[in-house]
Design a protein around this motif. Structure first.
Motif, short mmCIF file in Angstrom:
data_model
loop_
_atom_site.label_atom_id
_atom_site.label_comp_id
_atom_site.label_asym_id
_atom_site.label_seq_id
_atom_site.Cartn_x
_atom_site.Cartn_y
_atom_site.Cartn_z
N UNK A 14 0.83 -1.20 0.00
CA UNK A 14 0.00 0.00 0.00
C UNK A 14 0.87 1.26 0.00
N UNK A 15 1.92 1.25 0.81
CA UNK A 15 2.84 2.40 0.86
C UNK A 15 3.50 2.64 -0.50
N UNK A 16 4.00 1.57 -1.10
CA UNK A 16 4.67 1.69 -2.40
C UNK A 16 3.71 2.21 -3.46
N UNK A 17 2.48 1.68 -3.46
CA UNK A 17 1.48 2.13 -4.43
C UNK A 17 1.17 3.61 -4.22
N UNK A 18 1.06 4.04 -2.96
CA UNK A 18 0.78 5.44 -2.69
C UNK A 18 1.90 6.36 -3.13
N UNK A 19 3.14 5.95 -2.91
CA UNK A 19 4.28 6.77 -3.33
C UNK A 19 4.35 6.85 -4.85
N UNK A 20 4.06 5.76 -5.52
CA UNK A 20 4.02 5.79 -6.99
C UNK A 20 2.88 6.69 -7.47
N UNK A 21 1.74 6.65 -6.78
CA UNK A 21 0.64 7.54 -7.14
C UNK A 21 1.04 9.00 -6.99
N UNK A 22 1.78 9.33 -5.93
CA UNK A 22 2.27 10.68 -5.77
C UNK A 22 3.25 11.07 -6.87
N UNK A 23 4.03 10.11 -7.33
CA UNK A 23 4.98 10.38 -8.43
C UNK A 23 4.25 10.74 -9.71
#
Length: 269
Positions: free
Chosen positions: A160-169
């Motif tokens: 979930x964290x990784x997906x969120x950081x990619x979404x922010x990117x």
């Protein structure tokens, strides 16, 4: 007088329910180290809790990261600090939003399923049949779900964290026109700038992994508790399912505050 008696009866029921919950938690944890070990059941529950929850967790994390970056960019543009969007998104996702959102999603999807499954077994007397055959229902039904939740919820939180950081990117690159290299540099700066436990594990990771581990125990034990207390046929199964989702969600939010307070005191940034 009749009203007072009903209030007293309700209060006694709540106290007995809380007592049963603590006894259930103690026995489920104790049985982790007692033979027989139902490895097949643990693997099956890991698939049900973890693998089958990947889709909703990734989707939730990705769009949460996008919204977080979009909202923070609006405020940061006033101060010319949009280059720090990556730092804000990573800190928010890893420390707080990732564990809480993953916990709430699993509570809604998995907690309700566990309560419905065990509740159905209770009203159809399958649990009584386990007792007759000499199999402890807590050892057979509760402990495998507890182990699976303790293992899989931290893994789901990381995803979930990784997906969120990619979404922010995505927002940083296509909405703010920031280079991806700058975004990921601020992400790394945020992770590495805080304190380290034993000079190895960043404090952000400790915050992000301790919480889902505890949340996993809360979800599984709450669902099993209400499932085992189910009465009244199919209508009772529905009531247990609703109570599980509401209670687990509230406990996650309340517990999150106290865990955060304790971790901030023990691991200052």
């Amino acid at each position: 007088m009749a009203l007072l008696e009903r209030i007293n009866a309700a209060a006694r029921d709540k106290v007995f329910s809380l007592q049963e919950a603590f006894v259930l938690a103690w026995n489920a944890i104790r049985f982790i180290f007692v033979r027989p070990f139902y490895r097949e059941d643990v693997i099956q529950q890991m698939d049900a809790i973890g693998v089958q929850s990947l889709g909703i967790v990734v989707l939730t994390g990705f769009f949460t990261g996008m919204v977080l970056a979009l909202q923070s960019a609006v405020q940061m543009q006033r101060f010319g600090a949009t280059s720090y969007v990556g730092s804000l998104v990573s800190a928010s996702m890893i420390r707080e939003l990732g564990p809480v959102l993953a916990g709430l999603m699993v509570a809604g999807r998995v907690g309700s399923g566990i309560a419905a499954q065990i509740g159905s077994m209770r009203v159809t007397e399958q649990i009584d049949a386990l007792n007759v055959m000499g199999t402890d229902p807590i050892k057979k039904l509760v402990t495998p779900r507890l182990i699976a939740a303790l293992l899989m919820l931290p893994a789901l939180t990381v995803i979930n964290d990784v997906a969120g950081i990619f979404g922010g990117n995505v927002i940083a690159k296509y909405y703010l026109q920031l280079p991806s290299s700058l975004y990921w540099a601020t992400v790394w700066d945020q992770i590495s700038s805080g304190g380290f436990v034993l000079r190895i594990i960043p404090n952000d990771f400790v915050h992000g992994l301790v919480k889902p581990f505890i949340f996993g125990g809360i979800i599984s034990l709450t669902a099993c508790h209400f499932g085992l207390r189910t009465t009244g046929g199919t209508e009772g199964v529905g009531v247990s399912t609703t109570r599980t989702v509401v209670t687990a969600s509230i406990l996650i939010l309340v517990t999150d505050y106290f865990i955060t307070q304790a971790l901030l005191a023990l691991l200052p940034s």
